[in-house]
Design a protein around this motif. Structure first.
Motif, PDB file in Angstrom:
ATOM      1  N   PRO A  25     -16.914 -35.848  73.446  1.00  0.00           N
ATOM      2  CA  PRO A  25     -15.585 -35.962  73.177  1.00  0.00           C
ATOM      3  C   PRO A  25     -15.095 -37.315  72.557  1.00  0.00           C
ATOM      4  O   PRO A  25     -14.187 -37.305  71.736  1.00  0.00           O
ATOM      5  CB  PRO A  25     -14.922 -35.503  74.409  1.00  0.00           C
ATOM      6  CG  PRO A  25     -15.928 -34.693  75.085  1.00  0.00           C
ATOM      7  CD  PRO A  25     -17.381 -35.361  74.749  1.00  0.00           C
ATOM      8  N   LEU A  26     -15.556 -38.149  73.160  1.00  0.00           N
ATOM      9  CA  LEU A  26     -15.315 -39.498  72.757  1.00  0.00           C
ATOM     10  C   LEU A  26     -15.810 -39.671  71.284  1.00  0.00           C
ATOM     11  O   LEU A  26     -15.127 -40.184  70.550  1.00  0.00           O
ATOM     12  CB  LEU A  26     -16.173 -40.605  73.620  1.00  0.00           C
ATOM     13  CG  LEU A  26     -15.558 -40.963  74.997  1.00  0.00           C
ATOM     14  CD1 LEU A  26     -16.167 -41.824  75.901  1.00  0.00           C
ATOM     15  CD2 LEU A  26     -14.222 -41.355  74.709  1.00  0.00           C
ATOM     16  N   LEU A  27     -16.987 -39.487  70.909  1.00  0.00           N
ATOM     17  CA  LEU A  27     -17.411 -39.173  69.572  1.00  0.00           C
ATOM     18  C   LEU A  27     -16.503 -38.535  68.538  1.00  0.00           C
ATOM     19  O   LEU A  27     -16.216 -39.086  67.554  1.00  0.00           O
ATOM     20  CB  LEU A  27     -19.082 -38.743  69.433  1.00  0.00           C
ATOM     21  CG  LEU A  27     -19.290 -38.158  67.819  1.00  0.00           C
ATOM     22  CD1 LEU A  27     -19.297 -39.890  67.011  1.00  0.00           C
ATOM     23  CD2 LEU A  27     -20.659 -37.673  67.879  1.00  0.00           C
ATOM     24  N   MET A  28     -16.099 -37.369  68.952  1.00  0.00           N
ATOM     25  CA  MET A  28     -15.217 -36.661  68.330  1.00  0.00           C
ATOM     26  C   MET A  28     -13.692 -37.266  67.900  1.00  0.00           C
ATOM     27  O   MET A  28     -13.128 -37.432  66.785  1.00  0.00           O
ATOM     28  CB  MET A  28     -14.904 -35.318  68.841  1.00  0.00           C
ATOM     29  CG  MET A  28     -16.126 -34.227  68.960  1.00  0.00           C
ATOM     30  SD  MET A  28     -15.936 -32.845  69.694  1.00  0.00           S
ATOM     31  CE  MET A  28     -15.023 -31.980  68.602  1.00  0.00           C
ATOM     32  N   ASN A  43      -3.593 -45.748  70.731  1.00  0.00           N
ATOM     33  CA  ASN A  43      -3.047 -46.819  71.508  1.00  0.00           C
ATOM     34  C   ASN A  43      -3.543 -47.947  70.830  1.00  0.00           C
ATOM     35  O   ASN A  43      -4.638 -48.278  70.725  1.00  0.00           O
ATOM     36  CB  ASN A  43      -3.041 -46.913  72.991  1.00  0.00           C
ATOM     37  CG  ASN A  43      -2.073 -47.685  73.595  1.00  0.00           C
ATOM     38  OD1 ASN A  43      -2.603 -48.996  73.581  1.00  0.00           O
ATOM     39  ND2 ASN A  43      -1.223 -47.359  74.232  1.00  0.00           N
ATOM     40  N   SER A  44      -2.890 -49.065  70.732  1.00  0.00           N
ATOM     41  CA  SER A  44      -3.378 -50.144  70.096  1.00  0.00           C
ATOM     42  C   SER A  44      -4.513 -50.812  70.758  1.00  0.00           C
ATOM     43  O   SER A  44      -5.286 -51.544  70.375  1.00  0.00           O
ATOM     44  CB  SER A  44      -2.204 -51.350  69.769  1.00  0.00           C
ATOM     45  OG  SER A  44      -1.616 -51.549  71.157  1.00  0.00           O
ATOM     46  N   SER A  45      -4.569 -50.967  72.091  1.00  0.00           N
ATOM     47  CA  SER A  45      -5.396 -51.511  72.917  1.00  0.00           C
ATOM     48  C   SER A  45      -6.752 -50.787  72.690  1.00  0.00           C
ATOM     49  O   SER A  45      -7.838 -51.198  73.373  1.00  0.00           O
ATOM     50  CB  SER A  45      -4.934 -51.685  74.434  1.00  0.00           C
ATOM     51  OG  SER A  45      -4.601 -50.566  74.908  1.00  0.00           O
ATOM     52  N   PHE A  46      -6.809 -49.488  72.526  1.00  0.00           N
ATOM     53  CA  PHE A  46      -7.952 -48.655  72.298  1.00  0.00           C
ATOM     54  C   PHE A  46      -8.371 -48.521  70.808  1.00  0.00           C
ATOM     55  O   PHE A  46      -9.244 -47.544  70.513  1.00  0.00           O
ATOM     56  CB  PHE A  46      -7.551 -47.194  72.860  1.00  0.00           C
ATOM     57  CG  PHE A  46      -7.277 -47.201  74.307  1.00  0.00           C
ATOM     58  CD1 PHE A  46      -8.504 -47.217  75.261  1.00  0.00           C
ATOM     59  CD2 PHE A  46      -6.121 -47.376  74.933  1.00  0.00           C
ATOM     60  CE1 PHE A  46      -8.364 -47.243  76.769  1.00  0.00           C
ATOM     61  CE2 PHE A  46      -5.902 -47.324  76.152  1.00  0.00           C
ATOM     62  CZ  PHE A  46      -6.895 -47.338  77.076  1.00  0.00           C
ATOM     63  N   GLY A  47      -7.966 -49.215  70.142  1.00  0.00           N
ATOM     64  CA  GLY A  47      -7.988 -49.178  68.386  1.00  0.00           C
ATOM     65  C   GLY A  47      -9.352 -49.475  68.349  1.00  0.00           C
ATOM     66  O   GLY A  47     -10.128 -48.744  67.198  1.00  0.00           O
ATOM     67  N   TRP A  48     -10.388 -50.160  69.159  1.00  0.00           N
ATOM     68  CA  TRP A  48     -11.670 -50.320  68.908  1.00  0.00           C
ATOM     69  C   TRP A  48     -12.348 -48.840  68.671  1.00  0.00           C
ATOM     70  O   TRP A  48     -13.588 -48.782  68.170  1.00  0.00           O
ATOM     71  CB  TRP A  48     -12.259 -51.215  70.015  1.00  0.00           C
ATOM     72  CG  TRP A  48     -12.136 -50.638  71.477  1.00  0.00           C
ATOM     73  CD1 TRP A  48     -11.120 -50.867  72.268  1.00  0.00           C
ATOM     74  CD2 TRP A  48     -12.970 -49.645  72.149  1.00  0.00           C
ATOM     75  NE1 TRP A  48     -11.099 -49.980  73.497  1.00  0.00           N
ATOM     76  CE2 TRP A  48     -12.279 -49.206  73.349  1.00  0.00           C
ATOM     77  CE3 TRP A  48     -13.932 -48.789  71.777  1.00  0.00           C
ATOM     78  CZ2 TRP A  48     -12.850 -48.473  74.174  1.00  0.00           C
ATOM     79  CZ3 TRP A  48     -14.608 -48.183  72.637  1.00  0.00           C
ATOM     80  CH2 TRP A  48     -14.038 -47.649  73.976  1.00  0.00           C
ATOM     81  N   VAL A  56     -20.717 -45.295  65.459  1.00  0.00           N
ATOM     82  CA  VAL A  56     -22.318 -45.360  65.315  1.00  0.00           C
ATOM     83  C   VAL A  56     -22.685 -45.285  66.775  1.00  0.00           C
ATOM     84  O   VAL A  56     -23.781 -44.614  67.175  1.00  0.00           O
ATOM     85  CB  VAL A  56     -22.651 -46.642  64.447  1.00  0.00           C
ATOM     86  CG1 VAL A  56     -24.393 -46.695  64.902  1.00  0.00           C
ATOM     87  CG2 VAL A  56     -22.263 -46.308  63.026  1.00  0.00           C
ATOM     88  N   ALA A  57     -22.272 -45.988  67.688  1.00  0.00           N
ATOM     89  CA  ALA A  57     -22.631 -46.297  69.032  1.00  0.00           C
ATOM     90  C   ALA A  57     -22.712 -44.715  69.906  1.00  0.00           C
ATOM     91  O   ALA A  57     -23.511 -44.525  70.505  1.00  0.00           O
ATOM     92  CB  ALA A  57     -22.042 -47.415  69.977  1.00  0.00           C
ATOM     93  N   LEU A  58     -21.517 -44.207  69.509  1.00  0.00           N
ATOM     94  CA  LEU A  58     -21.143 -42.932  70.241  1.00  0.00           C
ATOM     95  C   LEU A  58     -21.958 -41.787  69.568  1.00  0.00           C
ATOM     96  O   LEU A  58     -22.489 -40.912  70.404  1.00  0.00           O
ATOM     97  CB  LEU A  58     -19.598 -42.730  70.114  1.00  0.00           C
ATOM     98  CG  LEU A  58     -18.526 -43.346  71.078  1.00  0.00           C
ATOM     99  CD1 LEU A  58     -17.264 -43.369  70.600  1.00  0.00           C
ATOM    100  CD2 LEU A  58     -19.220 -43.020  72.503  1.00  0.00           C
TER     101      LEU A  58
END
Length: 191
Positions: A25-28, A43-48, A56-58
């Motif tokens: 789900p995180l990859l999606m 959210n701006s703090s989760f923009g990464w 790629v990591a996910l």
């Protein structure tokens, strides 16, 4: 209304999906944010989460997770470890979709909505896996694993595309989990 209702439904759906698979789900969500699909904003703090590096990591983590879940014995260990990692991943996913909240409020929303939802589904998944191992000596676990992959993917996809359907999806998943656990518990253990 958009500040709370749609992100809550999206977060619930992603968290339920994360209860089955930590990284899928995180990859999606990462791909959705990266490519700008379905109008999902982070959210701006989760923009990464929408960055190329995260994508790629996910992707690598998801491939590893899906592959190792097909190995008898390893799948049970991974399932138990998932009871710790999946609520954390769900909190991140849920916090990320509260785009219009202050970052700290989004993180709190992730902890309140995401973590318990994922933990409930991860616990049910662990119970189903344990019942399957006890009644089939683990022979059915790879099949169950593939079904869990499909459920995780489908739930996350519905959450991303049509989050208003998530309450119905969660009710259906709850009913299916209940039926699966009852079915496996009623089987005699292998001799």
């Amino acid at each position: 209304m958009d500040t709370w209702v749609l992100p809550t439904l999206l977060g619930l759906g992603l968290s339920a999906a994360t209860g089955y698979r930590t990284f899928l789900p995180l990859l999606m969500l990462s791909a959705t944010a990266h490519f700008g699909w379905f109008g999902v904003e982070l959210n701006s703090s989760f923009g990464w989460l929408g960055s190329t590096a995260a994508l790629v990591a996910l992707l690598v983590a998801t491939g590893f997770e899906l592959t190792t879940d097909l190995i008898p014995g390893v799948d049970n260990v991974k399932s138990v470890v998932g009871n710790l990692t999946r609520p954390l991943a769900a909190a991140v996913a849920t916090g990320a979709v509260f785009a219009n909240l202050d970052p700290s409020a989004a993180a709190i929303a992730g902890l309140i909505i995401g973590a318990p939802t994922a933990l409930a589904f991860a616990t049910a998944q662990t119970g189903t896996r344990a019942a399957s191992t006890a009644t089939t000596a683990g022979a059915a676990n790879p099949v169950i694993s593939v079904l869990e992959d499909i459920v995780s993917f489908t739930t996350a996809l519905i959450a991303l595309v049509v989050p208003v359907l998530i309450p119905l999806v969660l009710l259906a998943l709850g009913w299916l989990i209940y039926r699966a656990v009852r079915r496996f518990r009623s089987r005699p253990a292998p001799a």
